[in-house]
Each structure stands twice: as structure tokens, then as C-alpha cells.
Design a protein around this motif. Sequence first.
Motif, short mmCIF file in Angstrom:
data_model
loop_
_atom_site.label_atom_id
_atom_site.label_comp_id
_atom_site.label_asym_id
_atom_site.label_seq_id
_atom_site.Cartn_x
_atom_site.Cartn_y
_atom_site.Cartn_z
N MET A 40 62.09 37.57 17.61
CA MET A 40 62.14 37.52 19.07
C MET A 40 60.72 37.67 19.63
O MET A 40 60.09 38.72 19.49
CB MET A 40 63.04 38.63 19.60
CG MET A 40 64.49 38.52 19.09
SD MET A 40 65.57 39.79 19.80
CE MET A 40 65.04 41.26 18.91
N GLU A 41 60.27 36.62 20.27
CA GLU A 41 58.90 36.57 20.75
C GLU A 41 58.58 37.70 21.74
O GLU A 41 59.30 37.89 22.73
CB GLU A 41 58.64 35.19 21.41
CG GLU A 41 57.25 34.98 21.96
CD GLU A 41 56.15 35.13 20.93
OE1 GLU A 41 56.29 34.59 19.81
OE2 GLU A 41 55.14 35.78 21.23
N SER A 42 57.52 38.42 21.44
CA SER A 42 56.89 39.37 22.39
C SER A 42 57.80 40.43 23.00
O SER A 42 57.46 41.01 24.03
CB SER A 42 56.22 38.61 23.55
OG SER A 42 55.21 37.77 23.09
N LYS A 70 49.15 37.93 15.29
CA LYS A 70 50.36 37.92 16.11
C LYS A 70 51.63 37.49 15.35
O LYS A 70 51.96 38.11 14.36
CB LYS A 70 50.15 37.03 17.35
CG LYS A 70 48.93 37.37 18.17
CD LYS A 70 48.88 38.78 18.70
CE LYS A 70 49.81 39.10 19.84
NZ LYS A 70 49.47 38.54 21.13
N THR A 71 52.32 36.44 15.85
CA THR A 71 53.58 36.05 15.19
C THR A 71 53.38 35.83 13.69
O THR A 71 54.21 36.24 12.88
CB THR A 71 54.15 34.74 15.78
OG1 THR A 71 54.18 34.82 17.19
CG2 THR A 71 55.55 34.46 15.26
N SER A 72 52.28 35.21 13.34
CA SER A 72 52.07 34.89 11.92
C SER A 72 51.92 36.18 11.10
O SER A 72 52.40 36.25 9.96
CB SER A 72 50.86 33.97 11.72
OG SER A 72 49.64 34.64 11.93
N GLY A 79 61.53 42.24 17.06
CA GLY A 79 60.43 41.79 17.90
C GLY A 79 59.21 41.52 17.04
O GLY A 79 58.92 42.27 16.11
N ASP A 80 58.49 40.44 17.34
CA ASP A 80 57.35 40.09 16.47
C ASP A 80 56.11 40.92 16.76
O ASP A 80 55.39 41.31 15.84
CB ASP A 80 57.04 38.58 16.49
CG ASP A 80 56.63 38.03 17.85
OD1 ASP A 80 56.75 38.75 18.87
OD2 ASP A 80 56.20 36.86 17.90
N HIS A 81 55.85 41.24 18.03
CA HIS A 81 54.65 42.00 18.42
C HIS A 81 54.75 42.31 19.90
O HIS A 81 55.68 41.85 20.56
CB HIS A 81 53.37 41.20 18.12
CG HIS A 81 53.39 39.81 18.68
ND1 HIS A 81 53.25 39.55 20.02
CD2 HIS A 81 53.61 38.62 18.09
CE1 HIS A 81 53.34 38.24 20.21
NE2 HIS A 81 53.58 37.64 19.06
N TYR A 82 53.79 43.04 20.43
CA TYR A 82 53.85 43.39 21.85
C TYR A 82 53.71 42.13 22.72
O TYR A 82 53.15 41.12 22.27
CB TYR A 82 52.79 44.43 22.23
CG TYR A 82 51.36 43.91 22.18
CD1 TYR A 82 50.85 43.12 23.21
CD2 TYR A 82 50.53 44.20 21.11
CE1 TYR A 82 49.55 42.63 23.18
CE2 TYR A 82 49.23 43.72 21.06
CZ TYR A 82 48.76 42.93 22.09
OH TYR A 82 47.49 42.43 22.03
MN MN Z 1 54.61 35.80 18.93
#
Ligand code: MN
Length: 403
Positions: free
Chosen positions: A37-39, A79-81, A253-256
Motif C-alpha cells: 500500500m503506497e505511502s 522508497k518502494t523498491s 505500507g511501503d514507507h512514509y
Molecule cells: Mn512507494
Amino acid sequence: SSSDIVEVRNYTMSNFKKPDSDLYGIAQDKNIILISMESIQSFVINNQVDGEEITPFLNSLINDSYYFENFYHQTSQGKTSDSEFIIANSLFGKNSGAVFFTHSGNEYEALPEILKKEGYYTSVMHANNKSFWNRDLMYEAFGYDYFFDIDSYEVTEENSVGWGLKDADFFEQSIAHLKLQPEPFYTKFITLTNHFPFELYEEDQLINELETNSRTLNQYVTTVRYMDHAIEVFFERLKAEGLYENSIFVLYGDHYGISDYHNRAMSQFLEKDEITPFDSVQLQRVPMYIHIPGHRNHETLQTVAGQIDVRPTILHLLGIENRNKIQFGTDLLSPYRNSYVVLRDGSFVTDTHVFTKDKCYLKSTGEEVDITDCEPFSQKAKLDLYYSDKVIYGDLLRFDLEE
Ligand code: MN
Ligand code: GP9
């Protein structure tokens, strides 16, 4: 060298924790659906805007999942990666730069590769160009069977916003791909709409924007709300297609999404006087769910943990031995695990303390305490990052030959 791998393995094996015997293998041969889930950050969970929940679906899913309240992202500039890297390998990303770019030529024993050997079909669905974050090369190194990238989706002006295909359309179009996959499958979905700058069409705006001094934070809650809805519809569709019952779900969640730059607005929204370094660490918590359809013993867990712990957890749920694997996390569901996480910048959190920026805080109150109170875990925090870096920089897994 090959003697370094022995040293690293001795270290990681000494941190291994046995699984909960009631849960070991319960997901065997089931499909595994990951949703990155992005951000999304945990502060939106069970929070409201003008009396409306920001994440009604994710809130309700808590009651029917293992939900981790003290789960932290451990990403850095990748980030996502970075989140993908950590979850696939139970290794840390890099302190700066992105391991996806710099070390895609390394040898890995990633989760897709392990599951493939167990008879799983493994894939990623994400409507972006395949080379973004160097994913095409890194996914190959991880052993994925297929990457459903932007070319697998019909992307038009109407069904796109911000970074690309809207989440609802992404999930809907993905159903057809899912149905064609051999079972059991291991498939990761990466959402996109809740990405900076958090843009949305008016028709997709389900709650009001905030009224802080940060336009970013104000819009963020609306794109989070949209993503929550898109995931809810996806679950309904999976049920309708008969793909739900025989799958287990891991959502994280992937990151802030909201950086420290927006601290003033954040303190307004959270009704705090200020955001201290202690609060900043606590804000790195991201939602994490393991949802097993039909399972009766779901509960909310307080154990302090992070993305590094996902891989050993999945392996144990599938009944795959992993005591000898080079990995830096421990099974989230193990009753023997230490409540602990180290973030990529060296900050760490235990049940009782938070260490960050050379200061030690009481976790319960945020009160600063003597630095020596944090010392019991500082050596482990340093060694975790040190040995993980050693694996990546030395490409040590190439010496990790099958016994
Ligand atoms: Mn991301
Ligand atoms: C891009 C998406 C977002 O494909 O995963 O990447 P991010 O900027 O969040 O790392």
C-alpha cells in the motif's frame, strides 16, 4: 569471501526464533496475495476527518486479521523498491541510494525463488514501466515468473491520475490476470494512487481534505481514503471470482507518505504541541495485516517489528523451514520473538524504549531518559545493519550454495 558468509550465518542463525506450532504450515498450498500500500502510515488508521473514518475498510479488517500496531517501515532513499527488497530477502536496503539500482547483479535467495521451488507461480502486478526502479532486472534476480507491468494494463487519460492508472482500475484489470495464473500463486500488488502529490479527481474524493497549513497532508487523507475503498472493492471482487477463500493476504505500507517537512501540519492534525524526534520515529509505523480467510484466532499484536520480519513469517505460515537462511528478521507470529526493530538510519525501538539521533526515550511517554537505558539493544542494532550490508556489498549469497 566465503568465510564471511559463515560469520554472517552464525550471526543470523543465533537470532532465529521457532514458529508457533499452531500456525506453522497453516497456509500451505494457498495462494498468497501481497498488497503493497503506497505511502500509508499507521496514523491514519482509526483516525477521522470531520467525523468520517479515513480508512473504514482497513479499520474493519483489523478485527479479522493479525494486525501489527508496532510495525515499522525500514526503507531509505529506495522508497518502494527498498520495501520490496527488504520483504523479499529479509535483508536491509542501503543507507543511501537504492540497492535495486546498485546491486541487481547480486546473487539472492529471494522469497519468489524459494516459493517457486515449492511449486508456486510468482508474479508482481504494478502499472508502471518495467524499468522503473530497475524492477525488470531485480525481479529477474528475485526469481519472479512474471511482471505484469504497464503493458499488461489499459491505461487511458480517464482512468489515470497523478502517477498513472487509478488503484480501482488497476485492481479490476488485475482480476483477469489473476484468473489466468496457475495456482497456487504468490502475487504482489503495488498500488499507486496514494503517491505524492496525492492527486484525485473530485468524483473519487470520498472525504473532505484537511485544513492544515500543508496542502500535501490535506490531500493525503483523501487519496488514502480512495486507496482504502479500492482495496475493499478488490476484496469483494476476489470473493465473487472464488479467489478469496483459498488465499492468504499480507497487506503493508511501503514507507512514509508525509515527511518531517510537514511536522507543523502533522502536529495540528494529531493535536500535539510539536513533533519531537521521538514522535518522528513513531510516525514511521505503517499498517501491517495478515488476513487468513476462515481463521478464528486472529488478534491485534503489539510486538515491535518491521518489514524485515515479513519473509520468515510467510515461510513459517507455509511450513517452509528457514532456520539456516541468511535473514535478519524473525517470524512476527513466533511467541519467542524479541519485540524489536532497527530502522535504516540506526534508530531502534523496543517494547520499552526508542533510540534515535543519539537520544534515548521511554516508549510509553516519549520522555527522554539516560542514554545508557538504550544500550542493551544498541549493539544488536549496529550488528544487524553491519552484517546485512556485508551480505550486499560482498555479494555473499553467491557463496551460499545449497547443501
Ligand atoms: Mn512507494
Ligand atoms: C513507482 C511506485 C512508486 O512504480 O512504486 O515508487 P516510490 O516513489 O514510492 O518509491
